[in-house]
Design a protein around this motif. Structure first.
Motif, mmCIF file in Angstrom:
data_model
loop_
_atom_site.group_PDB
_atom_site.id
_atom_site.type_symbol
_atom_site.label_atom_id
_atom_site.label_comp_id
_atom_site.label_asym_id
_atom_site.label_seq_id
_atom_site.Cartn_x
_atom_site.Cartn_y
_atom_site.Cartn_z
ATOM 1 N N ILE A 1 0.765 -1.134 -0.033
ATOM 2 C CA ILE A 1 0.055 -0.010 -0.066
ATOM 3 C C ILE A 1 0.830 1.264 0.106
ATOM 4 O O ILE A 1 1.824 1.272 0.997
ATOM 5 N N GLU B 1 -9.482 -8.525 -1.542
ATOM 6 C CA GLU B 1 -9.366 -7.827 -3.111
ATOM 7 C C GLU B 1 -10.745 -7.893 -3.852
ATOM 8 O O GLU B 1 -11.350 -8.849 -4.068
ATOM 9 N N VAL C 1 -8.836 -3.554 -6.214
ATOM 10 C CA VAL C 1 -8.565 -2.618 -5.012
ATOM 11 C C VAL C 1 -8.252 -3.630 -3.914
ATOM 12 O O VAL C 1 -8.816 -4.583 -3.832
ATOM 13 N N TRP C 2 -7.314 -3.190 -3.184
ATOM 14 C CA TRP C 2 -6.914 -3.990 -2.035
ATOM 15 C C TRP C 2 -7.263 -3.323 -0.587
ATOM 16 O O TRP C 2 -6.932 -2.061 -0.710
ATOM 17 N N PHE C 3 -7.588 -3.863 0.527
ATOM 18 C CA PHE C 3 -7.849 -3.131 1.633
ATOM 19 C C PHE C 3 -7.596 -4.313 2.784
ATOM 20 O O PHE C 3 -7.936 -5.518 2.592
ATOM 21 N N SER C 4 -7.406 -3.960 3.908
ATOM 22 C CA SER C 4 -6.992 -4.985 4.939
ATOM 23 C C SER C 4 -8.240 -5.007 5.965
ATOM 24 O O SER C 4 -9.369 -4.199 5.875
ATOM 25 N N GLN D 1 -4.810 -9.417 2.149
ATOM 26 C CA GLN D 1 -5.777 -8.432 1.989
ATOM 27 C C GLN D 1 -6.869 -8.807 1.601
ATOM 28 O O GLN D 1 -6.862 -9.928 0.408
ATOM 29 N N HIS E 1 -1.330 6.301 1.651
ATOM 30 C CA HIS E 1 -2.557 5.743 1.159
ATOM 31 C C HIS E 1 -3.100 4.729 2.166
ATOM 32 O O HIS E 1 -2.057 4.102 2.954
ATOM 33 N N SER E 2 -4.512 4.444 2.492
ATOM 34 C CA SER E 2 -4.934 3.490 3.516
ATOM 35 C C SER E 2 -5.444 2.359 2.620
ATOM 36 O O SER E 2 -5.652 1.329 3.348
ATOM 37 N N TRP E 3 -5.342 2.227 1.494
ATOM 38 C CA TRP E 3 -5.933 1.135 0.601
ATOM 39 C C TRP E 3 -5.048 1.304 -0.573
ATOM 40 O O TRP E 3 -4.470 2.057 -1.224
ATOM 41 N N TRP F 1 -8.454 -2.183 8.205
ATOM 42 C CA TRP F 1 -8.988 -0.864 7.573
ATOM 43 C C TRP F 1 -10.520 -0.968 7.746
ATOM 44 O O TRP F 1 -11.110 0.016 8.063
#
Length: 291
Positions: free
Chosen positions: A10, A37, A90-93, A35, A14-16, A96
């Protein structure tokens, strides 16, 4: 078919993460990462492999995958030959999502969406079309303006009651704790050695648990026995080979870890409800019809 670990980075500030990927073909690359997706596929038709799921995808395909779920898309057919294939990723945890829901109660449904996404979710055509239009705007927006648009997309996805899980729940990730970390070691070992005969004692040692405790822990995390999980890995490998190669079925069975062809045929039919030969013919007909 050993999945490769992908290090998702990341960017600072940026947070994502956002990946805008234009390609002439989408290569088969079996991988996983911790993460979530969200993947939108444009101007492409092919197959997607997610956990023990294998299915066709069409342009506008939109899927949300949970953490650590092995996956890949594979395609060589462009709908418009003058334009590249496009994957918007798009990736995020999980952290998050949890922080957002903790700070903004209005985003509680996004937390619920994340909990449903372990086996991957495929969204309804209407929801996919609405969200695709917004996801395609992300790349051109200034970074600060991307977040509100992404949250709008996630809220829309969370409200899609027609979204369907793709993979077996056996592959859905669980919240991280000490035993989960031990089980991830076991899963990684099974993914790397599924062609071999694996003793339960070996897996229990990898998890640093007694045999009885390991068996209970595995079933709690995977919702199936180690033998059933291993069979899913092997059948998934066989499905890939049946579609992408001209190898004899006996060779494919051997390469997937089956020493007995009759046993392979029984397990394949139980998992896919068709014989290996019929499965291959079904996908070959589909490919020729699409062409």
């Amino acid at each position: 078919m050993t999945p490769l670990f992908e290090q998702v980075t990341i960017p600072t500030g940026h947070s994502w993460g956002l990946l805008w990927r234009e390609l002439d073909a989408i290569p088969f690359l079996w991988h996983y990462h911790p993460q979530f997706e969200l993947t939108l596929t444009v101007n492409a038709r092919g197959q997607r492999y997610i956990g023990d799921h294998l299915g066709d995808f069409e342009p506008g395909d939109l899927v949300l995958l949970g953490p650590n779920l092995p996956h890949t898309w594979s395609a060589s057919e462009r709908i418009d030959g003058t334009q590249p294939m496009l994957a918007v990723v798009v990736w995020f945890s999980l952290e998050w999502v949890e922080r957002l829901a903790a700070c903004f109660p209005e985003l509680h449904s996004v937390r619920q969406l994340a909990r449903r996404a372990g086996p991957a979710l495929h969204f309804s055509p209407a929801t996919s079309a609405r969200c695709a239009a917004r996801l395609l705007q992300l790349h051109a927006l200034p970074v600060p303006q991307r977040l509100p648009l992404l949250l709008d997309v996630l809220l829309d996805l969370a409200a899609d009651g027609a979204a369907q899980p793709l993979a077996s729940e056996a592959l859905a990730p669980m919240p991280a704790d000490v035993r989960q970390q031990r089980m991830e070691i076991v899963f990684d070992f099974m993914h790397a050695h599924f062609r071999e005969e694996i003793a339960l004692e070996t897996l229990a040692q990898k998890a640093a648990l007694s045999l009885g405790a390991f068996h209970r822990c595995f079933k709690r995390h995977a919702h199936c026995t180690p033998g059933e999980y291993l069979a899913r890995l092997r059948i998934g490998r066989a499905c890939q080979q049946l579609i992408e190669s001209n190898l004899a079925i006996a060779v494919i069975a051997q390469e997937a870890g089956y020493r007995n062809l009759a046993h392979f045929n029984r397990q394949f039919r139980a998992a896919r409800h068709v014989t290996p030969r019929a499965f291959r013919q079904q996908y070959r007909r589909g490919a020729s019809g699409a062409a």
